[in-house]
Motif scaffolding. Structure first.
Motif, mmCIF file in Angstrom:
data_model
loop_
_atom_site.group_PDB
_atom_site.id
_atom_site.type_symbol
_atom_site.label_atom_id
_atom_site.label_comp_id
_atom_site.label_asym_id
_atom_site.label_seq_id
_atom_site.Cartn_x
_atom_site.Cartn_y
_atom_site.Cartn_z
ATOM 1 N N ASP A 283 -46.678 89.464 3.337
ATOM 2 C CA ASP A 283 -47.567 90.158 2.397
ATOM 3 C C ASP A 283 -46.790 90.648 1.184
ATOM 4 N N ILE A 284 -45.485 90.858 1.380
ATOM 5 C CA ILE A 284 -44.607 91.267 0.285
ATOM 6 C C ILE A 284 -43.420 90.317 0.241
ATOM 7 N N LEU A 285 -43.003 89.942 -0.973
ATOM 8 C CA LEU A 285 -41.809 89.144 -1.179
ATOM 9 C C LEU A 285 -40.803 89.983 -1.950
ATOM 10 N N ILE A 286 -39.533 89.854 -1.577
ATOM 11 C CA ILE A 286 -38.483 90.563 -2.306
ATOM 12 C C ILE A 286 -37.704 89.524 -3.106
ATOM 13 N N LEU A 287 -37.777 89.608 -4.428
ATOM 14 C CA LEU A 287 -37.085 88.679 -5.318
ATOM 15 C C LEU A 287 -36.142 89.465 -6.207
ATOM 16 N N ASP A 288 -34.840 89.208 -6.055
ATOM 17 C CA ASP A 288 -33.820 89.949 -6.810
ATOM 18 C C ASP A 288 -33.990 91.446 -6.664
ATOM 19 N N GLY A 289 -34.339 91.875 -5.444
ATOM 20 C CA GLY A 289 -34.496 93.299 -5.186
ATOM 21 C C GLY A 289 -35.807 93.883 -5.660
ATOM 22 N N ILE A 290 -36.698 93.046 -6.192
ATOM 23 C CA ILE A 290 -37.988 93.530 -6.700
ATOM 24 C C ILE A 290 -39.087 93.142 -5.707
ATOM 25 N N TYR A 291 -39.972 94.094 -5.376
ATOM 26 C CA TYR A 291 -41.051 93.845 -4.439
ATOM 27 C C TYR A 291 -42.265 93.305 -5.197
ATOM 28 N N PHE A 292 -42.737 92.110 -4.803
ATOM 29 C CA PHE A 292 -43.971 91.540 -5.332
ATOM 30 C C PHE A 292 -44.924 91.334 -4.165
ATOM 31 N N THR A 293 -46.212 91.485 -4.417
ATOM 32 C CA THR A 293 -47.170 91.136 -3.371
ATOM 33 C C THR A 293 -47.333 89.626 -3.349
ATOM 34 N N SER A 294 -47.684 89.078 -2.186
ATOM 35 C CA SER A 294 -47.916 87.634 -2.094
ATOM 36 C C SER A 294 -49.107 87.226 -2.954
ATOM 37 N N ALA A 295 -50.083 88.136 -3.067
ATOM 38 C CA ALA A 295 -51.249 87.835 -3.910
ATOM 39 C C ALA A 295 -50.835 87.681 -5.365
ATOM 40 N N ALA A 296 -49.882 88.529 -5.815
ATOM 41 C CA ALA A 296 -49.402 88.440 -7.193
ATOM 42 C C ALA A 296 -48.674 87.120 -7.415
ATOM 43 N N MET A 297 -47.863 86.681 -6.437
ATOM 44 C CA MET A 297 -47.118 85.439 -6.583
ATOM 45 C C MET A 297 -48.047 84.234 -6.592
ATOM 46 N N GLU A 298 -49.069 84.281 -5.775
ATOM 47 C CA GLU A 298 -50.041 83.177 -5.774
ATOM 48 C C GLU A 298 -50.756 83.087 -7.120
ATOM 49 N N SER A 299 -51.101 84.251 -7.684
ATOM 50 C CA SER A 299 -51.762 84.272 -8.991
ATOM 51 C C SER A 299 -50.823 83.763 -10.084
#
Length: 620
Positions: free
Chosen positions: A550-566
């Motif tokens: 549900d959450i992805l950590i990219l370079d120490g930054i938390y993104f929601t999976s919904a945001a990444m899909e969008s």
């Protein structure tokens, strides 16, 4: 190559062993200047006699006096028949009994008593000596042995003794086993001018050939050496077989690194062990050593100090465990003799049952008993599997497994499903079962401490196993599991469900909403306002959301999976309609900054959606 026929002589000092050998062969076994001067055999004397059929029979003159008694084991390991030499004018002496006991401990089966100096006594004394010797042999289980009265000076009785020796040769099974691995215990080592390092000994088993590469086994190291040359009975040869007395010229080592008692063996045949389980026959039932007494153990040509531990008679009758002060290189079936540490006297001897034993523990006495029962019952296959479990915890290198049971038992185990070959290791089916059961148990322990955890660190779990296999073996074993999922660096349990309680569920929803307020420029998740209770569960809930995706950590930054899909839909859309785009264009598209646009694009690169082309991104 046929193995040699070896005759051993034993008996009290000055009872005429060396003179008897000269009468049988025309040669004298003494070989050292000190022996010539003193007229006694202070080290093993070696010579040979020619049998009626032209074959050579080696003769070992075993020393007869107390100071050098340990040398007897060196000569006795390859003896085919024994001549127990007793002077008719003196009879059985203490050293006669001790030598005979040692030969009995070493498993000698064919023995003849030779009454030397029979011309020095009258018929009545000679008859009395015969009766005395017959009673002695019978009381020690050799009642059927022949007794010969001889005079080595006049030749009286020598012809009958030679006939018995020739008949013994004809009746004994001869011929070498080409599958038998080579082993030799070194009794002398020296430098020979023009040749270098030379060792001597009697081949215990197998055959050695010129050019062979062997293991030189010493208490401190295992060296790889090459056979440069061989002599058998003083003549050049290209090979030496079981029972033959030989000198071996070695390359790749120096004489200073070798000592009497070291072993030459086929590569990978023997591993050193400091704990051995053995049968034990006492020399004197009234002089039983105490448990944990320090003793001298004679193995081949070595003397090793250690302590004797008696296994319980009600569980392991007649069995002892020796814990040695330096490693011994022995195999199952080898014989040994034990003497007290000080003052020295004969304690007993027997056969090695488990050359790589585990330290006996009373709490596991039944397991120990079961293992030794299989070893001693003649169940070679069961004993092999039991030894793999007892000595190697169910996992061994292929070379060690072959050394323990031979290729045929390894193949039988694989065919029966009792063994598997994994990454060069031989593992028992029970080891595989234990590893999987213990892995699951360690994972359950991990999840009990973190009930929201979905995956456990693979390496952390492996290192917490009681017998951790190496990484490749562990990975292969995990593939055999129906309920453990190997995800590379982490492990999870198939079908494991996680139910969030109300506070955890509420915090998870609030965390996703907090990040979703500005999906492409999310705030630092740790900046969210938390109650005291939420602070205690924050880390576990955050980890849960990461593990569920549900959450992805990219370079120490938390993104929601919904945001990444969008973000993926928007970027692939513009790439499809306009072609290559720059980071600035993506930043504008998502209304974010470079800080967030770069990790988003790199994530899409990792997924195989996009790739870099210069300073732009294109669709793959």
């Amino acid at each position: 190559m046929r193995e040699s026929f070896i005759i051993g002589t034993a008996g009290h000092i000055d009872h005429g062993k060396t003179t008897l050998i000269r009468a049988l062969t025309g040669n004298q076994g003494d070989r050292l200047r000190e022996e010539k001067e003193r007229g006694i055999t202070i080290d093993l004397g070696f010579t040979h006699m020619v049998l009626d059929n032209g074959e050579l029979a080696g003769i070992i003159d075993v020393p007869g006096h107390e100071r050098f008694l340990k040398n007897m084991l060196s000569g006795a390991t390859s003896i085919s028949i024994v001549l127990l030499v007793i002077a008719a004018d003196e009879g059985i002496m203490p050293q006669t009994s001790e030598h005979f006991s040692i030969l009995r401990f070493l498993g000698m089966k064919r023995v003849a008593a030779v009454l030397t100096k029979s011309d020095k006594v009258d018929d009545d004394i000679l008859s009395a000596r015969r009766s005395e010797v017959r009673d002695f042999l019978s009381s020690n289980g050799y009642g059927d042995s022949e007794i010969f009265a001889v005079s080595s000076i006049s030749g009286q009785g020598i012809g009958q003794l030679k006939k018995w020796i020739n008949d013994s040769y004809d009746s004994l099974e001869k011929g070498d086993n080409p599958e038998e691995p080579f082993r030799l215990n070194i009794d002398r080592v020296f430098n020979s001018k023009g040749f270098g390092t030379v060792v001597t000994g009697t081949v215990m088993e197998g055959t050695v050939n010129q050019g062979d590469t062997l293991d030189l086994l010493t208490p401190s190291e295992v060296l790889s050496v090459k056979v440069r040359g061989i002599q058998v009975h003083g003549a050049e040869s290209t090979a030496a077989a079981k029972g033959q007395r030989c000198a071996i010229n070695l390359a790749r080592t120096d004489a200073s690194r070798i000592r009497r008692g070291d072993t030459l063996a086929m590569q990978g045949l023997v591993s050193g062990s400091s704990i051995i389980d053995c049968t034990f026959i006492m020399a004197d039932a009234d002089a039983r050593p105490k448990d944990r007494d320090r003793v001298r153990l004679y193995l081949g040509t070595r003397e090793i100090l250690g302590r004797i531990h008696f296994l319980p008679d009600d569980i392991h009758p007649g069995m002892v465990q020796f814990r040695l002060e330096e490693p011994a290189y022995v195999l199952r079936g080898d014989r040994y003799v034990a003497r007290s540490y000080s003052p020295m006297h004969l304690l007993g001897g027997g056969e090695i049952i488990d050359p790589s034993a585990r330290k006996y523990k009373a709490s596991k006495s039944m397991e120990h008993m079961d293992h030794l029962f299989k070893v001693t019952s003649g169940d070679s296959y069961g004993a092999f599997l039991s030894t793999l479990e007892a000595s190697h915890a169910g996992m061994a290198d292929m070379s060690d497994a072959i050394r323990l049971g031979g290729e045929h038992l390894v193949e039988k185990g694989k065919a029966n499903g009792d063994l598997a070959e994994i990454e060069g290791k031989v593992v028992t089916s029970s080891f595989i079962s234990r590893t999987l059961e213990e892995t699951r148990a360690r994972m359950e322990e991990y999840f009990s401490r973190s009930h929201l955890g979905i995956r456990a660190g693979k390496e952390e779990i492996r290192l917490r196993l009681s017998v951790p296999p190496d990484r490749k073996v562990f990975q292969a074993i995990l593939k055999l599991s129906d309920n453990i999922i190997d995800s590379g660096d982490s492990l999870s349990l198939r079908g494991r469900t996680i139910v969030l309680d109300d506070p955890e569920s509420a915090l998870a929803h609030r965390m996703l909403s907090y990040l979703g307020e500005t999906p492409f420029s999310p705030p630092d998740l740790k900046s969210i306002t938390l109650s005291q209770k939420e602070k205690r569960i924050f880390e576990s809930v955050a980890s849960y959301l990461v593990e569920t995706g549900d959450i992805l950590i990219l370079d120490g930054i938390y993104f929601t999976s919904a945001a990444m899909e969008s973000a993926q839909r928007k970027i692939t859309g513009i790439l499809s309609s306009k072609g290559p785009v720059s980071i600035a264009e993506v930043r504008e598209l998502l209304q974010t900054s470079r800080k967030y646009a770069v990790p988003i694009l790199e994530h899409l690169d990792d997924l195989g959606v996009t790739r870099r082309s210069g300073d732009r991104r294109i669709l793959r």
